[in-house]
Design a protein around this motif. Structure first.
Motif, mmCIF file in Angstrom:
data_model
loop_
_atom_site.group_PDB
_atom_site.id
_atom_site.type_symbol
_atom_site.label_atom_id
_atom_site.label_comp_id
_atom_site.label_asym_id
_atom_site.label_seq_id
_atom_site.Cartn_x
_atom_site.Cartn_y
_atom_site.Cartn_z
ATOM 1 N N LYS A 165 1.172 -0.811 0.005
ATOM 2 C CA LYS A 165 -0.017 0.127 -0.173
ATOM 3 C C LYS A 165 0.963 0.986 -0.011
ATOM 4 N N THR A 166 0.169 2.113 -0.147
ATOM 5 C CA THR A 166 1.537 3.385 -0.954
ATOM 6 C C THR A 166 0.549 4.430 -0.190
ATOM 7 N N ALA A 167 1.225 5.685 0.927
ATOM 8 C CA ALA A 167 0.520 6.156 1.234
ATOM 9 C C ALA A 167 0.891 8.102 0.614
ATOM 10 N N VAL A 168 0.101 8.554 1.194
ATOM 11 C CA VAL A 168 1.073 9.282 0.549
ATOM 12 C C VAL A 168 0.847 11.028 1.722
ATOM 13 N N LYS A 169 1.784 11.548 2.182
ATOM 14 C CA LYS A 169 1.910 12.455 3.036
ATOM 15 C C LYS A 169 2.680 14.375 2.480
ATOM 16 N N THR A 170 2.062 15.349 2.959
ATOM 17 C CA THR A 170 1.779 16.531 2.684
ATOM 18 C C THR A 170 2.567 17.364 3.665
ATOM 19 N N VAL A 171 3.687 17.545 3.106
ATOM 20 C CA VAL A 171 4.461 18.750 4.884
ATOM 21 C C VAL A 171 4.675 19.849 3.637
ATOM 22 N N TYR A 172 5.371 20.648 4.799
ATOM 23 C CA TYR A 172 5.907 22.255 4.126
ATOM 24 C C TYR A 172 6.671 22.668 4.455
ATOM 25 N N ALA A 173 7.263 22.660 4.101
ATOM 26 C CA ALA A 173 9.570 23.549 4.276
ATOM 27 C C ALA A 173 8.905 24.727 4.226
ATOM 28 N N VAL A 174 9.578 26.181 4.723
ATOM 29 C CA VAL A 174 10.672 27.189 4.881
ATOM 30 C C VAL A 174 11.938 27.053 4.656
#
Length: 103
Positions: free
Chosen positions: A24-33
């Motif tokens: 199973k593939t999971a997608v996670k969204t994160v942010y960087a500055v």
């Protein structure tokens, strides 16, 4: 990504992770500055910086879980650096030998 102050750009990163057991593939969204402008670094260059950062983090994780580096009481002089070098050498040798379950 760069240590000097002054946020200039926010970056959205989508990480895909596939569980080796289930597939199973999971997608996670994160942010960087970052303080790097578009002229200083393209999106591809920023992605490379992030990947390079996580390569280092993965090594630190391997060192801590394999040789319990964070629990070490060695904190003075050159001893911590020497032990990190030996840990890196050991982990590298294990990986070269084909050991996959280091962590």
């Amino acid at each position: 990504m760069n240590s000097s102050p002054g946020a200039r750009r926010a970056v959205q990163i989508k990480r895909r992770r596939t569980d080796r057991k289930t597939g199973k593939t999971a997608v996670k969204t994160v942010y960087a500055v970052t303080n790097l402008t578009a002229e200083q670094a393209t999106a591809c260059q920023l992605a490379e910086l992030v990947r390079d950062h996580w390569k280092i983090e993965a090594l630190h994780h391997a060192r801590d879980t394999t040789v319990a580096e964070d629990a070490s009481q060695l904190r003075t002089g050159n001893t911590p650096r020497a032990m990190a070098t030996w840990s890196n050498l050991t982990i590298g040798a294990l990986r070269t030998a084909g050991v996959e379950n280091i962590v």
